[in-house]
Design a protein around this motif. Sequence first.
Motif, PDB file in Angstrom:
ATOM      1  N   ARG A   1      -5.125  42.525  13.858  1.00  0.00           N
ATOM      2  CA  ARG A   1      -6.288  42.332  14.750  1.00  0.00           C
ATOM      3  C   ARG A   1      -6.851  43.680  15.199  1.00  0.00           C
ATOM      4  NH1 ARG A   1      -2.902  38.009  16.363  1.00  0.00           N
ATOM      5  NH2 ARG A   1      -2.003  39.181  18.113  1.00  0.00           N
ATOM      6  N   ALA A   2      -5.966  44.647  15.416  1.00  0.00           N
ATOM      7  CA  ALA A   2      -6.443  45.973  15.836  1.00  0.00           C
ATOM      8  C   ALA A   2      -7.171  46.678  14.695  1.00  0.00           C
ATOM      9  CB  ALA A   2      -5.261  46.820  16.312  1.00  0.00           C
ATOM     10  N   VAL A   3      -6.637  46.567  13.485  1.00  0.00           N
ATOM     11  CA  VAL A   3      -7.271  47.199  12.324  1.00  0.00           C
ATOM     12  C   VAL A   3      -8.632  46.561  12.050  1.00  0.00           C
ATOM     13  CG1 VAL A   3      -7.097  47.502   9.809  1.00  0.00           C
ATOM     14  CG2 VAL A   3      -5.106  47.953  11.274  1.00  0.00           C
ATOM     15  N   ALA A   4      -8.756  45.264  12.286  1.00  0.00           N
ATOM     16  CA  ALA A   4     -10.033  44.596  12.068  1.00  0.00           C
ATOM     17  C   ALA A   4     -11.127  45.169  12.964  1.00  0.00           C
ATOM     18  CB  ALA A   4      -9.875  43.094  12.320  1.00  0.00           C
ATOM     19  N   LYS A   5     -10.745  45.689  14.124  1.00  0.00           N
ATOM     20  CA  LYS A   5     -11.718  46.285  15.039  1.00  0.00           C
ATOM     21  C   LYS A   5     -12.101  47.703  14.624  1.00  0.00           C
ATOM     22  CE  LYS A   5     -10.051  43.644  19.018  1.00  0.00           C
ATOM     23  NZ  LYS A   5      -9.389  43.735  20.354  1.00  0.00           N
ATOM     24  N   ASP A   6     -11.199  48.377  13.901  1.00  0.00           N
ATOM     25  CA  ASP A   6     -11.479  49.746  13.461  1.00  0.00           C
ATOM     26  C   ASP A   6     -10.857  49.929  12.081  1.00  0.00           C
ATOM     27  OD1 ASP A   6     -11.928  52.404  13.033  1.00  0.00           O
ATOM     28  OD2 ASP A   6     -10.973  53.118  14.875  1.00  0.00           O
ATOM     29  N   ALA A   7     -11.651  49.653  11.058  1.00  0.00           N
ATOM     30  CA  ALA A   7     -11.147  49.641   9.685  1.00  0.00           C
ATOM     31  C   ALA A   7     -10.863  51.026   9.127  1.00  0.00           C
ATOM     32  CB  ALA A   7     -12.153  48.925   8.780  1.00  0.00           C
ATOM     33  N   ARG A   8     -11.104  52.073   9.908  1.00  0.00           N
ATOM     34  CA  ARG A   8     -10.842  53.433   9.437  1.00  0.00           C
ATOM     35  C   ARG A   8      -9.717  54.110  10.237  1.00  0.00           C
ATOM     36  NH1 ARG A   8     -14.153  55.185   5.693  1.00  0.00           N
ATOM     37  NH2 ARG A   8     -13.560  57.359   6.020  1.00  0.00           N
ATOM     38  N   ASP A   9      -9.010  53.343  11.020  1.00  0.00           N
ATOM     39  CA  ASP A   9      -7.894  53.895  11.786  1.00  0.00           C
ATOM     40  C   ASP A   9      -6.662  53.931  10.885  1.00  0.00           C
ATOM     41  OD1 ASP A   9      -5.700  54.368  13.522  1.00  0.00           O
ATOM     42  OD2 ASP A   9      -6.874  53.637  15.222  1.00  0.00           O
ATOM     43  N   VAL A  10      -6.420  55.073  10.260  1.00  0.00           N
ATOM     44  CA  VAL A  10      -5.369  55.165   9.245  1.00  0.00           C
ATOM     45  C   VAL A  10      -3.972  55.023   9.849  1.00  0.00           C
ATOM     46  CG1 VAL A  10      -6.749  56.501   7.617  1.00  0.00           C
ATOM     47  CG2 VAL A  10      -5.421  57.692   9.364  1.00  0.00           C
ATOM     48  N   ASP A  11      -3.778  55.430  11.083  1.00  0.00           N
ATOM     49  CA  ASP A  11      -2.453  55.319  11.689  1.00  0.00           C
ATOM     50  C   ASP A  11      -2.065  53.859  11.890  1.00  0.00           C
ATOM     51  OD1 ASP A  11      -2.036  58.092  11.858  1.00  0.00           O
ATOM     52  OD2 ASP A  11      -3.208  58.207  13.705  1.00  0.00           O
ATOM     53  N   LEU A  12      -3.000  53.064  12.400  1.00  0.00           N
ATOM     54  CA  LEU A  12      -2.725  51.635  12.568  1.00  0.00           C
ATOM     55  C   LEU A  12      -2.532  50.956  11.221  1.00  0.00           C
ATOM     56  CD1 LEU A  12      -5.206  50.600  15.411  1.00  0.00           C
ATOM     57  CD2 LEU A  12      -2.771  51.129  15.603  1.00  0.00           C
ATOM     58  N   MET A  13      -3.345  51.361  10.256  1.00  0.00           N
ATOM     59  CA  MET A  13      -3.255  50.764   8.927  1.00  0.00           C
ATOM     60  C   MET A  13      -1.908  51.085   8.283  1.00  0.00           C
ATOM     61  SD  MET A  13      -6.260  51.097   6.064  1.00  0.00           S
ATOM     62  CE  MET A  13      -7.484  50.984   7.371  1.00  0.00           C
ATOM     63  N   TYR A  14      -1.448  52.321   8.466  1.00  0.00           N
ATOM     64  CA  TYR A  14      -0.159  52.725   7.920  1.00  0.00           C
ATOM     65  C   TYR A  14       0.972  51.910   8.567  1.00  0.00           C
ATOM     66  CZ  TYR A  14       4.012  55.544   7.088  1.00  0.00           C
ATOM     67  OH  TYR A  14       5.280  55.952   6.741  1.00  0.00           O
ATOM     68  N   ASP A  15       0.913  51.761   9.890  1.00  0.00           N
ATOM     69  CA  ASP A  15       1.946  50.981  10.581  1.00  0.00           C
ATOM     70  C   ASP A  15       1.962  49.534  10.102  1.00  0.00           C
ATOM     71  OD1 ASP A  15       2.722  53.186  12.021  1.00  0.00           O
ATOM     72  OD2 ASP A  15       1.573  52.668  13.812  1.00  0.00           O
ATOM     73  N   GLN A  16       0.766  48.990   9.858  1.00  0.00           N
ATOM     74  CA  GLN A  16       0.716  47.615   9.357  1.00  0.00           C
ATOM     75  C   GLN A  16       1.315  47.527   7.951  1.00  0.00           C
ATOM     76  OE1 GLN A  16      -3.164  45.840   8.760  1.00  0.00           O
ATOM     77  NE2 GLN A  16      -2.392  43.770   9.148  1.00  0.00           N
ATOM     78  N   ALA A  17       1.087  48.549   7.147  1.00  0.00           N
ATOM     79  CA  ALA A  17       1.661  48.573   5.799  1.00  0.00           C
ATOM     80  C   ALA A  17       3.187  48.571   5.863  1.00  0.00           C
ATOM     81  CB  ALA A  17       1.167  49.796   5.039  1.00  0.00           C
ATOM     82  N   MET A  18       3.753  49.326   6.813  1.00  0.00           N
ATOM     83  CA  MET A  18       5.212  49.370   6.949  1.00  0.00           C
ATOM     84  C   MET A  18       5.773  48.009   7.375  1.00  0.00           C
ATOM     85  SD  MET A  18       6.072  52.342   5.943  1.00  0.00           S
ATOM     86  CE  MET A  18       4.806  51.920   4.746  1.00  0.00           C
ATOM     87  N   LEU A  19       4.995  47.260   8.143  1.00  0.00           N
ATOM     88  CA  LEU A  19       5.422  45.912   8.522  1.00  0.00           C
ATOM     89  C   LEU A  19       5.289  44.950   7.343  1.00  0.00           C
ATOM     90  CD1 LEU A  19       3.928  45.882  12.086  1.00  0.00           C
ATOM     91  CD2 LEU A  19       6.343  45.555  11.517  1.00  0.00           C
TER      92      LEU A  19
END
Length: 578
Positions: free
Chosen positions: A420-438
């Motif tokens: 949900r957080a990444v959907a609000k900011d699709a260029r936030d690489v730190d959040l995207m990376y954390d989601q990938a680890m999950l």
Amino acid sequence: MKLPFRLLPAALLLAAFANASFAQTAPDAEEPAAKPSALDAELFYELLLGEMTARGDEPAAGFQLVMNAARKTNDPALYQRAVEIAFQSRNGDAALQAARAWRQAHPDSREANRYVLQILLALNRVTESAEPLRADIALAAPKDRNVALGLVPRLYSRVSDKKLAANVVEQALADAIAQPATGAAAWTTIGRVRLAAGDTASALDAARRAQAVDARSDYPALLALELMDPKVPQAEPLVRKYLEGKPLPELRLGYARALLEAQRVGEARYQLQQVVTDKPELAEAWLALGTLQAQENQLAPAETSLKRYVQIAQAQRSGEDRTRGLAQAYMGLAQIAEKRRDFAGATAWLDKIDNTQDLMGAQLRRASILAAQGKLEEGRKLIRALPERGPNDARLKLSAEVQLLRDRKQYRAAYDLLGRAVAKDARDVDLMYDQAMLAEKLNDVPAMERLLRQVIAIRPDYHHAYNALGYSLADRGQRLPEAKQLIQKAIELAPNDPFISDSLGWVEFRMGNKAEALRILEAAYKLRPDADIAAHLGEVLWSNGQRDRAQSVWREGLLLSPDNEALQETFKRLRVKP
């Protein structure tokens, strides 16, 4: 540049008035005769008029009247007052005129010379500053010259042309370089202005020259420490050479911090232990050592170190650094108590934190304590209820809630929360990376790879993404040549990261290159004793028939992290009991 002006006129006029009024009065027999004033009635009136004019609508006329009085009396205070009037009227040229007249009248006055130097730099007349800079060092008392040299980079910090400043400073310090007593400090100063100009290679050369003059001097070691960077590996030997003597414990502490930033934890720990041995009253060293020991799961030593810090810090003067340091120590002690499942003790430590800057961190730790007691939803509610006082607080709360879910193995909930957080900011690489680890924890390899490749597309220098994708492929035995290529790219971007070296060792092992894998993993484990690296190193040793040594490494890993997933999975797969 704002000069350190003093408010002198009122006191000066009162003193002049007193001298003028009583100059002809016979002194008492018991008191020495007053020193006659250089101001006669006419000059006193001129000075008074100058002050009134300067405060009115004609500061230029007031400046001239005060300058006239200064020349007639040769009084340094009047010269300084003329400089003040010129600056108050924003007339830099007039201020320089007054300062130069003051210096000409009092050629041995370091204060007058310093005004000339500061005004020239404020006016950005850098080339003209060489001579007064040389004079400033020469006029300083011999015991104060190295300190004076150390202040030079600050004087030139606002100059627009940094390369010109470096050339001028080097020219001005030619005499200081040639003197054994000042050579090391002078070369260090030159190195600092070169560094400010972006000339790292020349700054390193200056540090080497400084140490050649005096290997025991603190100055070149401090410059070398500032230069320490993966891109300037030649700076570290200068620091290490200095440490062979009798170094300042504070400088050794700075070296330890640089090692920690470079992920060289074992070396940093050794340096910190040396500091607390050499100077046990240095509070900051105990805090750094205790924090490191807590991260390595050395709970008893960490508790001792952090309590020692608290004891020393509480006896020192109050201040922001002390307050923040105590908060960090209290949170560290609370975390140690939480790991021991002493939740009351953990809460008691958190109750000691009373500064607003660290209250959010304390509350996040309370949420972790609730979750550890099986009250996960209460912990999440506590996090969400925290007020957001700063721009980063919302992000901090999100990260804390995700970590809370990860720690309780609620991977799906954490993944969805980050989604949900990444959907609000699709260029936030730190959040995207954390989601990938999950996604990796959920064994959703396609989602993990998709997210990591998006990160790489947005930030081609994001080394964590290359490493994570390469390691994940290697760990599953998939597309090993590609996995190795990804990890090697990560190493190019972060050459001193032991966790990336661990990934490279693991992919070499998966590709059958056991000797190379062992070499890489042993170096990584020496650099950073870590449970994940211990799991991999132990398995390579086990496969090579070095089973006693493998068991020893695994036991070390368990001491670092008894519940480490990589270790537990290794034991289960190999059917071994360490």
